[in-house]
Design a protein around this motif. Structure first.
Motif, PDB file in Angstrom:
ATOM      1  N   ALA A   7      42.177  38.236  41.486  1.00 15.63           N
ATOM      2  CA  ALA A   7      41.585  36.995  41.235  1.00 15.63           C
ATOM      3  C   ALA A   7      40.054  36.896  41.814  1.00 15.63           C
ATOM      4  CB  ALA A   7      42.286  35.969  41.522  1.00 15.63           C
ATOM      5  N   ASP A   8      40.068  37.409  43.180  1.00 15.15           N
ATOM      6  CA  ASP A   8      38.655  37.103  43.739  1.00 15.15           C
ATOM      7  C   ASP A   8      37.696  38.315  43.465  1.00 15.15           C
ATOM      8  OD1 ASP A   8      40.142  39.301  44.756  1.00 15.15           O
ATOM      9  OD2 ASP A   8      39.311  38.971  46.935  1.00 15.15           O
ATOM     10  N   LYS A   9      38.160  39.046  42.482  1.00 20.41           N
ATOM     11  CA  LYS A   9      36.833  39.942  41.827  1.00 20.41           C
ATOM     12  C   LYS A   9      36.773  39.700  40.372  1.00 20.41           C
ATOM     13  CE  LYS A   9      37.259  43.147  45.233  1.00 20.41           C
ATOM     14  NZ  LYS A   9      36.115  43.437  46.004  1.00 20.41           N
ATOM     15  N   LEU A  10      37.114  38.704  39.910  1.00 17.63           N
ATOM     16  CA  LEU A  10      36.983  38.337  38.402  1.00 17.63           C
ATOM     17  C   LEU A  10      35.585  38.341  38.073  1.00 17.63           C
ATOM     18  CD1 LEU A  10      40.093  36.383  37.355  1.00 17.63           C
ATOM     19  CD2 LEU A  10      39.797  38.943  36.967  1.00 17.63           C
ATOM     20  N   GLU A  11      34.626  37.564  39.058  1.00 21.12           N
ATOM     21  CA  GLU A  11      33.446  37.452  38.673  1.00 21.12           C
ATOM     22  C   GLU A  11      32.438  38.364  39.287  1.00 21.12           C
ATOM     23  OE1 GLU A  11      31.685  34.916  37.261  1.00 21.12           O
ATOM     24  OE2 GLU A  11      33.490  34.067  36.613  1.00 21.12           O
ATOM     25  N   THR A  12      32.953  38.916  40.534  1.00 20.28           N
ATOM     26  CA  THR A  12      31.798  39.933  41.200  1.00 20.28           C
ATOM     27  C   THR A  12      31.994  41.095  40.475  1.00 20.28           C
ATOM     28  OG1 THR A  12      33.655  40.729  42.703  1.00 20.28           O
ATOM     29  CG2 THR A  12      32.189  39.038  43.441  1.00 20.28           C
ATOM     30  N   ILE A  13      32.587  41.632  39.602  1.00 15.63           N
ATOM     31  CA  ILE A  13      32.652  42.916  38.842  1.00 15.63           C
ATOM     32  C   ILE A  13      31.747  43.055  37.895  1.00 15.63           C
ATOM     33  CG2 ILE A  13      35.217  43.256  39.207  1.00 15.63           C
ATOM     34  CD1 ILE A  13      35.566  42.420  36.352  1.00 15.63           C
ATOM     35  N   PHE A  14      31.020  42.119  37.854  1.00 15.92           N
ATOM     36  CA  PHE A  14      29.779  41.815  36.705  1.00 15.92           C
ATOM     37  C   PHE A  14      28.605  42.223  37.333  1.00 15.92           C
ATOM     38  CE2 PHE A  14      33.276  39.861  34.206  1.00 15.92           C
ATOM     39  CZ  PHE A  14      32.934  40.356  33.043  1.00 15.92           C
ATOM     40  N   GLU A  15      28.649  42.406  38.884  1.00 17.66           N
ATOM     41  CA  GLU A  15      27.364  42.417  39.602  1.00 17.66           C
ATOM     42  C   GLU A  15      27.349  44.169  39.601  1.00 17.66           C
ATOM     43  OE1 GLU A  15      25.393  40.256  40.641  1.00 17.66           O
ATOM     44  OE2 GLU A  15      26.719  38.422  40.084  1.00 17.66           O
ATOM     45  N   ARG A  16      26.195  44.448  40.223  1.00 13.78           N
ATOM     46  CA  ARG A  16      25.695  45.708  39.994  1.00 13.78           C
ATOM     47  C   ARG A  16      26.663  46.522  41.279  1.00 13.78           C
ATOM     48  NH1 ARG A  16      19.051  45.437  40.278  1.00 13.78           N
ATOM     49  NH2 ARG A  16      18.935  44.254  38.474  1.00 13.78           N
ATOM     50  N   PHE A  17      27.131  47.881  40.949  1.00  8.96           N
ATOM     51  CA  PHE A  17      27.757  48.609  41.992  1.00  8.96           C
ATOM     52  C   PHE A  17      29.199  47.803  42.326  1.00  8.96           C
ATOM     53  CE2 PHE A  17      23.340  49.821  42.325  1.00  8.96           C
ATOM     54  CZ  PHE A  17      23.433  51.010  41.866  1.00  8.96           C
ATOM     55  N   GLN A  18      29.684  46.926  41.581  1.00  5.08           N
ATOM     56  CA  GLN A  18      30.836  46.296  42.215  1.00  5.08           C
ATOM     57  C   GLN A  18      31.993  46.721  41.197  1.00  5.08           C
ATOM     58  OE1 GLN A  18      30.941  44.019  44.611  1.00  5.08           O
ATOM     59  NE2 GLN A  18      29.227  44.440  45.009  1.00  5.08           N
ATOM     60  N   GLN A  19      33.045  47.209  42.060  1.00  4.89           N
ATOM     61  CA  GLN A  19      34.198  47.715  41.189  1.00  4.89           C
ATOM     62  C   GLN A  19      35.461  47.144  42.099  1.00  4.89           C
ATOM     63  OE1 GLN A  19      33.553  52.012  41.280  1.00  4.89           O
ATOM     64  NE2 GLN A  19      32.578  51.953  39.404  1.00  4.89           N
ATOM     65  N   VAL A  20      36.576  47.225  41.238  1.00  6.67           N
ATOM     66  CA  VAL A  20      37.678  46.715  41.869  1.00  6.67           C
ATOM     67  C   VAL A  20      38.146  47.466  43.198  1.00  6.67           C
ATOM     68  CG1 VAL A  20      40.263  46.334  41.616  1.00  6.67           C
ATOM     69  CG2 VAL A  20      38.648  46.071  39.658  1.00  6.67           C
ATOM     70  N   ASP A  21      37.881  48.729  43.304  1.00  4.28           N
ATOM     71  CA  ASP A  21      38.272  49.446  44.420  1.00  4.28           C
ATOM     72  C   ASP A  21      36.937  50.530  44.724  1.00  4.28           C
ATOM     73  OD1 ASP A  21      39.264  51.888  45.883  1.00  4.28           O
ATOM     74  OD2 ASP A  21      41.162  50.802  45.879  1.00  4.28           O
ATOM     75  N   VAL A  22      36.659  50.956  45.710  1.00  4.11           N
ATOM     76  CA  VAL A  22      35.695  51.533  46.227  1.00  4.11           C
ATOM     77  C   VAL A  22      35.606  53.053  45.622  1.00  4.11           C
ATOM     78  CG1 VAL A  22      34.625  50.287  48.033  1.00  4.11           C
ATOM     79  CG2 VAL A  22      36.422  52.191  48.415  1.00  4.11           C
ATOM     80  N   SER A  23      37.072  53.394  45.432  1.00  6.03           N
ATOM     81  CA  SER A  23      37.260  54.710  45.121  1.00  6.03           C
ATOM     82  C   SER A  23      37.206  55.128  43.609  1.00  6.03           C
ATOM     83  CB  SER A  23      38.802  55.315  45.413  1.00  6.03           C
ATOM     84  OG  SER A  23      39.548  54.280  44.845  1.00  6.03           O
ATOM     85  N   ASP A  24      37.112  53.566  42.794  1.00  4.25           N
ATOM     86  CA  ASP A  24      36.957  53.826  41.201  1.00  4.25           C
ATOM     87  C   ASP A  24      35.785  54.742  41.078  1.00  4.25           C
ATOM     88  OD1 ASP A  24      38.998  52.261  41.219  1.00  4.25           O
ATOM     89  OD2 ASP A  24      38.039  50.487  40.802  1.00  4.25           O
ATOM     90  N   SER A  25      34.820  54.629  41.695  1.00  2.00           N
ATOM     91  CA  SER A  25      33.456  55.537  40.994  1.00  2.00           C
ATOM     92  C   SER A  25      33.720  56.963  41.198  1.00  2.00           C
ATOM     93  CB  SER A  25      32.217  55.109  42.137  1.00  2.00           C
ATOM     94  OG  SER A  25      32.487  55.371  43.126  1.00  2.00           O
ATOM     95  N   ARG A  26      34.553  57.200  42.207  1.00  2.00           N
ATOM     96  CA  ARG A  26      34.839  58.708  42.248  1.00  2.00           C
ATOM     97  C   ARG A  26      36.068  59.075  41.413  1.00  2.00           C
ATOM     98  NH1 ARG A  26      34.057  57.066  47.641  1.00  2.00           N
ATOM     99  NH2 ARG A  26      36.351  56.581  48.063  1.00  2.00           N
ATOM    100  N   ASN A  27      37.060  58.327  41.286  1.00  2.00           N
ATOM    101  CA  ASN A  27      38.282  58.679  40.533  1.00  2.00           C
ATOM    102  C   ASN A  27      37.828  58.696  38.901  1.00  2.00           C
ATOM    103  OD1 ASN A  27      39.643  58.898  42.699  1.00  2.00           O
ATOM    104  ND2 ASN A  27      40.476  56.920  42.669  1.00  2.00           N
ATOM    105  N   SER A  28      37.058  57.817  38.598  1.00  2.00           N
ATOM    106  CA  SER A  28      37.057  57.671  37.298  1.00  2.00           C
ATOM    107  C   SER A  28      35.533  58.027  36.896  1.00  2.00           C
ATOM    108  CB  SER A  28      37.028  56.169  36.804  1.00  2.00           C
ATOM    109  OG  SER A  28      36.123  55.076  37.661  1.00  2.00           O
TER     110      SER A  28
END
Length: 804
Positions: A739-760
């Motif tokens: 719930a605390d990420k529902l707004e911030t994920i639309f910001e630049r370089f914001q992902q649910v998990d810092v590993s997302d950019s590497r895994n996906s």
């Protein structure tokens, strides 16, 4: 290389000398322009230079100790030969300046840019220029701003020249008016004396027949003197009988009204009055004739108007007197044309109104102080920034906006705030105490905060500031905050002069880049301000007779300030953005460097399969790097408005189908089923950008879905009488979003998990691009999610009937 002499040098020098500005004292208006030039162009040096016959003289300067240089080494002597601007990126590489003493020795100039100061007659008399000790380039905006400052400098020179002429004219006019007033008073006195004498003589004629001859002679002499006085007076002297017919009309009246005496004698007085005033004047004379007074001096009655022979009207002042002669009342009027005075007053009023408009239109807060630190004026911008009405600030001490509450150490319930989106505590010129008990100032605190700042999304909390040190105009120091209740620092705070106080005390200009001002509601906000003294020149001081003519008098100060909250937020966001981008770029670059380094070493020359794998890793990392850079450029272009949406009429069903077709290969590879439910509706949109948004959302859904899952793409119409829209939905059964990420994920370089950019292999910019595209179309985007059950992304677009 010596600069060439302009062909019009003699006329150019004549135009310069007309301003009478060479070797004059510094003036705030020009100093402000030089400071503004240095500030806009971010250079340590700036000046307003005037090119004399054999020298270059600085009217205003920043970062320079010298006041003039020989003309043959002056950069500005080259600038006056240019039509618009002279820019020297690196003086050592320019044959004209490489051996110039200003380059090879102090001040060591490498960069120069100058705008010629061109008069209205086309003569370049000097330049507004900025200098740096390092080579550099200027932006187009900086060049345009420097041109604007050049125009302002010429306008200031013209205004200064006009003010000097007005002051001279006013002084001469005051002297003339004083002489006229004295002559008028003497004339009125003489008229009264002679009139009394004539009355006495006329009364004695009946009883002194034997002395008639002597009395007549005396009367002729008296009349000759009186006539001479009447004729030399510049004011109009007009006498009328009881029927208001003109019986006396002097030369002054002839000059003012344009009539000769012969043309108006025995004519009604109304001939000299505008028609609308004739009856009013007649009633006034009748009323005056019945009053006990003998005369009314100039200024005791309201303003009147006269009418010249050509029909033109003019304002006038007049005094009127009455005299009984042989049972008949004679009225005499002394009248003065005040047209010139009215024009001067109107000019002064216009100038005052223009100055008021300028103050009211300035976006910066302006606050005037007297020598006691009392507020004498504020402009609307200052009142708005401080949360007061203008009248509430007038007469208040400057401590009202500088000083915190003495009892609590801060005003009201205001707290030291975290650096966030809406408010900022801002570094200030005040002192704070570190956790180790060390005494640090605002700039050191900011640097300490930056060293403690982590990755994007972290916040920096400043230490509680000490109470604002109170302003005391009678003291040269600030009181120690240790004297306040509840404040007991571990070390004594060294007293230091207050910038505003220094301006009031010694007439110096002080620029404070980081400070705290307080609003009426007790909240504080960060500002930068300039404290500029209000000075009266030695000439004005001498004219007032109050002090020595060589001493410049300090009358007060003007505080110009601006709220820098937004600027600090932007700077902070920029620092965070650079930090994140550098981190994101480093990962693929490290992978590429490592793979290519192993290949270059030759260690795998006998293992082609491993070599091929390393090449594939390098290619994948390169592609990721390209995607990251393209996404960054997309976000910047869209948000800055540099990308224009090519909107046209398109069908929502077609766009959904194309997006699904594009992502089908990715879904097949991941073992994910795409379910598409289209809706036919006409949109007014950029089809490529909408497909980009849909594919980004579908790509995210596929990436975070497990093999065998389904990703749904659907749409539905949302009819409304005011703004019908279409709602797009992309739904998956992935892991979900907290719930605390529902707004911030639309910001630049914001992902649910810092590993997302590497895994996906994502860049963290896809949703930021989606939000920018949707907002550019007048829609909105959001997400709903439940952890462990999946997420649904929504965005709306207006239908074709709602063209933006």
């Amino acid at each position: 290389m010596n600069p060439p002499i302009p062909e019009n040098e003699a006329a150019r020098l004549a135009a310069l000398y007309e301003y009478q500005i060479l070797d004059t004292d510094p003036e705030p208006a020009f100093d402000d322009l030089a400071n503004l030039a240095a500030y806009i162009c971010s250079t340590p040096m700036a000046s307003i230079s005037l090119v004399d016959a054999d020298r270059q003289w600085f009217k205003a300067k920043v970062g320079l100790e010298i006041t003039e240089t020989p003309r043959q080494i002056a950069f500005c002597a080259h600038t006056i030969l240019e039509p618009e601007v002279l820019i020297v990126p690196d003086a050592k590489l320019d044959s004209r300046f490489a051996n110039n003493p200003l380059v090879t020795s102090d001040p060591g100039m490498r960069f120069y840019a100058g705008i010629p100061l061109t008069t209205s007659n086309g003569y370049a008399i000097g330049a507004v220029c900025v200098m740096d000790r390092q080579p550099r380039q200027m932006t187009t905006q900086q060049v345009e701003a420097l041109k604007a400052l050049g125009r302002q400098a010429i306008a200031q020179l013209d205004l200064r020249q006009q003010n000097a002429l007005l002051a001279k004219s006013a002084a001469e006019r005051q002297q003339t008016q004083a002489a006229l007033r004295k002559a008028k008073d003497e004339l009125e006195l003489r008229v009264a004396e002679r009139t009394a004498e004539l009355v006495s003589v006329n009364e004695q004629l009946s009883v002194e027949l034997l002395e008639r001859k002597h009395v007549e002679e005396a009367l002729r002499v008296s009349q000759a003197r009186f006539a001479g006085i009447l004729e030399i007076a510049d004011d109009a002297i007009i006498s009328v009988d009881a029927n208001q017919r003109i019986i006396l009309f002097n030369q002054g009246a002839e000059k003012i009204f344009g009539y000769s005496a012969a043309e108006v004698l025995n004519e009604p007085l109304g001939k000299l009055l505008p028609q609308q005033f004739e009856e009013i004047h007649r009633q006034h004379v009748d009323k005056f004739s019945k009053s006990a007074g003998k005369a009314r001096k100039m200024g005791e009655r309201s303003e009147i108007y006269g009418r010249r022979s050509d029909g033109s009207e003019f304002p006038a002042e007049a005094s009127i007197s009455k005299l009984e002669v042989g049972g008949e009342t004679i009225f005499t009027t002394i009248l003065r044309d005040i047209s010139d005075r009215k024009r001067n007053q109107a000019a002064l009023e216009r100038l005052s109104h223009q100055n008021e408009l300028i103050l009211n239109s300035v976006g910066e807060g302006l606050c005037g102080l007297d020598l006691q630190g009392k507020i004498t004026f504020v402009n609307p911008a200052a009142a708005k920034l401080l949360g007061y009405k203008i009248e509430e600030l007038i007469g208040q001490s400057i401590n009202t906006i500088l000083q915190q509450d003495v009892e609590t150490g801060r005003r009201g319930d205001a707290k030291t705030r975290r650096r966030g989106d809406a408010e900022s505590d801002a570094d200030q010129d005040l002192c704070t105490w570190s956790e180790s008990g060390e005494f640090i100032r605002g700039e050191e605190e900011e640097e300490a905060g930056r060293r403690g700042q982590g990755r994007a999304g972290s916040s920096l909390t400043t230490l509680d500031p000490l109470p604002c040190l109170p302003f005391d105009p009678s003291s040269s120091k600030l009181e120690s905050p240790g004297s306040y209740h509840g404040v007991s620092p571990r070390h004594p705070v060294p007293a230091s002069p207050h910038p505003i106080q220094e301006s009031l005390r010694d007439g110096t200009v002080h620029q404070v880049r980081k400070a705290i001002f307080w609003r009426r509601d007790g909240c504080n906000f960060p500002v930068e301000y300039v404290s500029t003294p209000i000075l009266r020149s030695p000439t004005a001081v001498a004219f007032s007779g109050s002090k020595s003519p060589t001493q410049t008098e300090i009358l007060g100060a003007v505080i110009a300030f601006r709220d820098i909250t937004e600027r600090q937020i932007v700077e902070r966001m920029k620092d965070e953005f650079i930090s994140v981008v550098s981190h994101e770029l480093r990962t693929p670059l490290t992978s590429i460097h490592g793979s290519l380094g192993i290949l270059a070493s030759g260690l795998l020359s006998t293992q082609p399969e491993k070599s091929q794998r390393l090449l594939e890793i390098a290619v994948d990392s390169t592609e990721r790097l390209v995607r990251l850079i393209n996404d960054i450029l997309d976000v910047e272009r869209i948000e800055s408005g540099k990308v224009t949406m090519a909107k046209l009429s398109c069908n929502a069903a077609d766009l959904m189908a194309q997006a699904a077709d594009t992502m089908q290969a990715m879904a097949d590879k991941a073992g994910v089923t795409l379910s598409v439910s289209t809706v036919s509706a006409q949109l007014w949109a950029d089809p490529d950008r909408i497909i980009q948004t849909l594919t980004n959302l579908l790509s995210n859904g596929i990436k975070f879905s497990s093999r065998g899952d389904t990703v749904w793409l659907s749409a539905e119409l949302s009819p409304s009488s005011q703004s019908p829209t279409i709602l797009f939905k992309v739904q998956d059964r992935g892991r979900g979003i907290p719930a605390d990420k529902l707004e911030t994920i639309f910001e630049r370089f914001q992902q649910v998990d810092v590993s997302d950019s590497r895994n996906s292999e994502g860049t963290g910019l896809g949703l930021a691009i989606c939000r920018s595209i949707v907002q550019q179309h007048g829609g909105r985007i959001w997400v709903e999610s439940t952890l462990g059950e999946g997420s649904t992304f929504y965005f709306t677009l207006p239908l074709e009937g709602e063209k933006q």
